[in-house]
Scaffold this active site. Structure first.
Site: not given
Length: 337
Positions: A117, A264, A294
């Site tokens: 990520c 994020h 996500n």
């Protein structure tokens, strides 16, 4: 502290999301969950899932083409391609070389980054250094993930969280470029870091040289994402805050100097907690997790491009980006668009 002169700036952005959408209600038909359960714990309503014929490089190339168009830069002008992904087309070679093929770039260095990520922030940091050294003038940085292929769709702790997609930016020298409001455009500060003590809290156990894949391991879903949610939640909040604070200090800015926070999109509760610790205005936080879930390394560039194209983020706005991913790896960056 005076603001540092930026070395590189974002010339253009682009993103790509697969057409297929999987809602929480659809997920609840084959895993023990519900729309209310998922939304309460994550803030996610739906996610995009790539069709079987689509590969990671296909999504990355589409995002790259849109970023090139927005920047007014030809693929032949790119000097370096960085692709942040943990879902490559193949183990060998790098996905970045297939992106190079598909966008028609020349024979330039093309490599993958595996910081999960946090990968896009890592890519920005590396690209900035290449431009600062004069080794590259135009750098393509892509965050892309096809996470639906590495999920155990029977595991509600992971399959409800993730989606597929790609985001890209073109970086070039900042020079003396200024926005309409007189701000100097460019990347003001970055900070990246890793702490391996929780490396097994978010990982895929099998499929590498440590544990080569076998039929038995596939049956046990050891080739899929495994996550210890509580471990990740605690370090995510702490490190999103610490990295954001670090880049604010490096740039000589405070939370009030930031126009937008582009975090994020891991979990809405994580985002809220980190922003609270930072003491920033919640109205400045950009969010699309409800629509896309996500998307790991792709989440920041997707959100940034959506926000620029919608007119929400404008030329001259200063944006704080922050992310945490597997490794545990994390980072932050501040840029004036």
């Amino acid at each position: 502290m005076n603001r540092p002169a930026p070395v590189s700036r974002i010339l253009g952005t682009g993103h790509y999301l697969p057409e297929k959408i999987v809602t929480n209600d659809e997920l609840s038909t084959y895993v023990d969950t519900s729309d209310a359960w998922i939304q309460e714990r994550t803030g996610i309503r739906q996610r995009h899932v790539a069709e079987p014929a689509i590969a990671t490089s296909d999504m990355a190339a589409e995002a790259a083409k849109r970023a090139l168009e927005a920047a007014g830069v030809a693929a032949s002008e790119i000097d370096l391609i960085l692709v942040a992904t943990v879902t490559p087309d193949h183990q060998l070679p790098a996905t970045a070389v297939f992106v190079q093929q598909k966008i028609g770039a020349g024979p330039v260095p093309s490599l993958d980054l595996a910081a999960a990520c946090a990968g896009f922030v890592y890519g920005l940091t590396i690209a900035d250094q290449f431009i600062a050294s004069g080794a590259a003038k135009r750098v393509l940085v892509i965050g892309v993930e096809l996470l639906s292929r590495i999920l155990d769709w029977k595991d509600r702790t992971t399959c409800v969280l993730f989606g597929d997609g790609a985001g890209a930016v073109i970086l070039g020298p900042a020079e003396e470029s200024t926005a309409a409001n007189g701000k100097r455009q460019g990347l003001l500060a970055t900070h990246i870091q890793s702490d391996a003590t929780l490396a097994q809290s978010l990982w895929i156990p099998a499929g590498g040289t440590r544990l080569p894949i076998t039929a038995a391991l596939i049956d046990e879903a050891e080739n899929k994402v495994h996550m210890k949610g509580q471990d990740i939640f605690k370090v995510a909040v702490k490190n999103l805050f610490s990295s954001s604070k670090k880049v604010l200090e490096k740039s000589g800015l405070g939370p009030d100097d930031i126009d937008w926070i582009c975090p994020h999109q891991a979990n809405l509760r994580i985002i809220d907690s980190a922003v609270n610790m930072l003491g920033a205005d919640k109205e400045k936080v950009l969010v699309n997790i409800d629509r896309v879930g996500n998307t790991s390394s792709a989440s920041i560039p997707i959100l940034l491009d959506e926000s620029i194209r919608s007119g929400k983020v404008k030329s001259g706005d200063t944006v704080l980006m922050c992310a945490l991913g597997a490794g545990i790896s994390w980072g932050a960056a501040i840029v004036t668009i």
